[in-house]
Design a protein around this motif. Structure first.
Motif, PDB file in Angstrom:
ATOM      1  N   PHE A  18      -2.660   8.349   1.373  1.00  0.00           N
ATOM      2  CA  PHE A  18      -3.075   7.418   0.332  1.00  0.00           C
ATOM      3  C   PHE A  18      -2.883   5.976   0.792  1.00  0.00           C
ATOM      4  N   ALA A  19      -1.758   5.710   1.446  1.00  0.00           N
ATOM      5  CA  ALA A  19      -1.477   4.344   1.912  1.00  0.00           C
ATOM      6  C   ALA A  19      -2.509   3.886   2.938  1.00  0.00           C
ATOM      7  N   GLY A  34       2.338   1.700  -3.565  1.00  0.00           N
ATOM      8  CA  GLY A  34       1.332   2.237  -4.485  1.00  0.00           C
ATOM      9  C   GLY A  34       1.008   3.679  -4.189  1.00  0.00           C
ATOM     10  N   ALA A  35       0.929   4.020  -2.923  1.00  0.00           N
ATOM     11  CA  ALA A  35       0.649   5.403  -2.533  1.00  0.00           C
ATOM     12  C   ALA A  35       1.793   6.329  -2.925  1.00  0.00           C
ATOM     13  N   LEU A  64     -10.173  -4.919 -10.918  1.00  0.00           N
ATOM     14  CA  LEU A  64      -8.784  -4.460 -10.996  1.00  0.00           C
ATOM     15  C   LEU A  64      -8.028  -5.118 -12.140  1.00  0.00           C
ATOM     16  N   LEU A  80      -5.735   3.150   1.050  1.00  0.00           N
ATOM     17  CA  LEU A  80      -5.644   1.884   0.327  1.00  0.00           C
ATOM     18  C   LEU A  80      -5.760   0.689   1.269  1.00  0.00           C
ATOM     19  N   LEU A  81      -5.076   0.758   2.397  1.00  0.00           N
ATOM     20  CA  LEU A  81      -5.127  -0.351   3.350  1.00  0.00           C
ATOM     21  C   LEU A  81      -6.532  -0.511   3.925  1.00  0.00           C
ATOM     22  N   ALA A  98      -9.296   0.357   2.421  1.00  0.00           N
ATOM     23  CA  ALA A  98     -10.139  -0.144   1.335  1.00  0.00           C
ATOM     24  C   ALA A  98      -9.960  -1.653   1.171  1.00  0.00           C
ATOM     25  N   VAL A  99      -8.731  -2.121   1.255  1.00  0.00           N
ATOM     26  CA  VAL A  99      -8.467  -3.563   1.157  1.00  0.00           C
ATOM     27  C   VAL A  99      -9.130  -4.302   2.315  1.00  0.00           C
ATOM     28  N   CYS A 159       0.829  -1.207   0.000  1.00  0.00           N
ATOM     29  CA  CYS A 159       0.000   0.000   0.000  1.00  0.00           C
ATOM     30  C   CYS A 159       0.865   1.259   0.000  1.00  0.00           C
ATOM     31  N   GLN A 160       1.935   1.244   0.749  1.00  0.00           N
ATOM     32  CA  GLN A 160       2.836   2.401   0.788  1.00  0.00           C
ATOM     33  C   GLN A 160       3.527   2.599  -0.555  1.00  0.00           C
ATOM     34  N   LEU A 174       1.216   7.221  -6.483  1.00  0.00           N
ATOM     35  CA  LEU A 174       0.135   8.189  -6.612  1.00  0.00           C
ATOM     36  C   LEU A 174       0.587   9.585  -6.192  1.00  0.00           C
TER      37      LEU A 174
END
Length: 84
Positions: free
Chosen positions: A40-41, A22-23, A66, A44-45, A47-48, A19-20, A26
């Motif tokens: 963002f991280a 990917g963030a 996805l 994302l976490l 959301a998962v 997540c970090q 972004l």
């Protein structure tokens, strides 16, 4: 038994790292700072975790969505670079 514990440890430690990462992409894409990357991280976490807690059907639907997005991005990259 050790394999199961190793897998569990990898998921628990790996998910926040992914997540970090990917963030970070972004935040770099939108030219934001480290604080935005951390936000963002966290999003994302969460959301998962929300999709996982929603059940197997929601998780598989999210994975399918996805994969479709990923295929579309690869197709755009391939066809966009075909003339060069």
């Amino acid at each position: 038994m050790a394999v199961g514990w190793s897998f569990l440890a990898g998921v628990v430690v790996g998910a926040p790292v992914v997540c970090q990462a990917g963030a970070g992409y972004l935040a770099e894409l939108f030219d934001l700072g480290r604080g935005a990357s951390t936000g963002f991280a966290a999003f994302l976490l969460l959301a998962v975790l929300a999709v996982t807690l929603a059940g197997a059907r929601a998780s598989s639907a999210a994975q399918l969505g996805l994969v479709i997005v990923l295929i579309a991005l690869v197709a755009v990259a391939v066809f966009g670079g075909a003339g060069h």
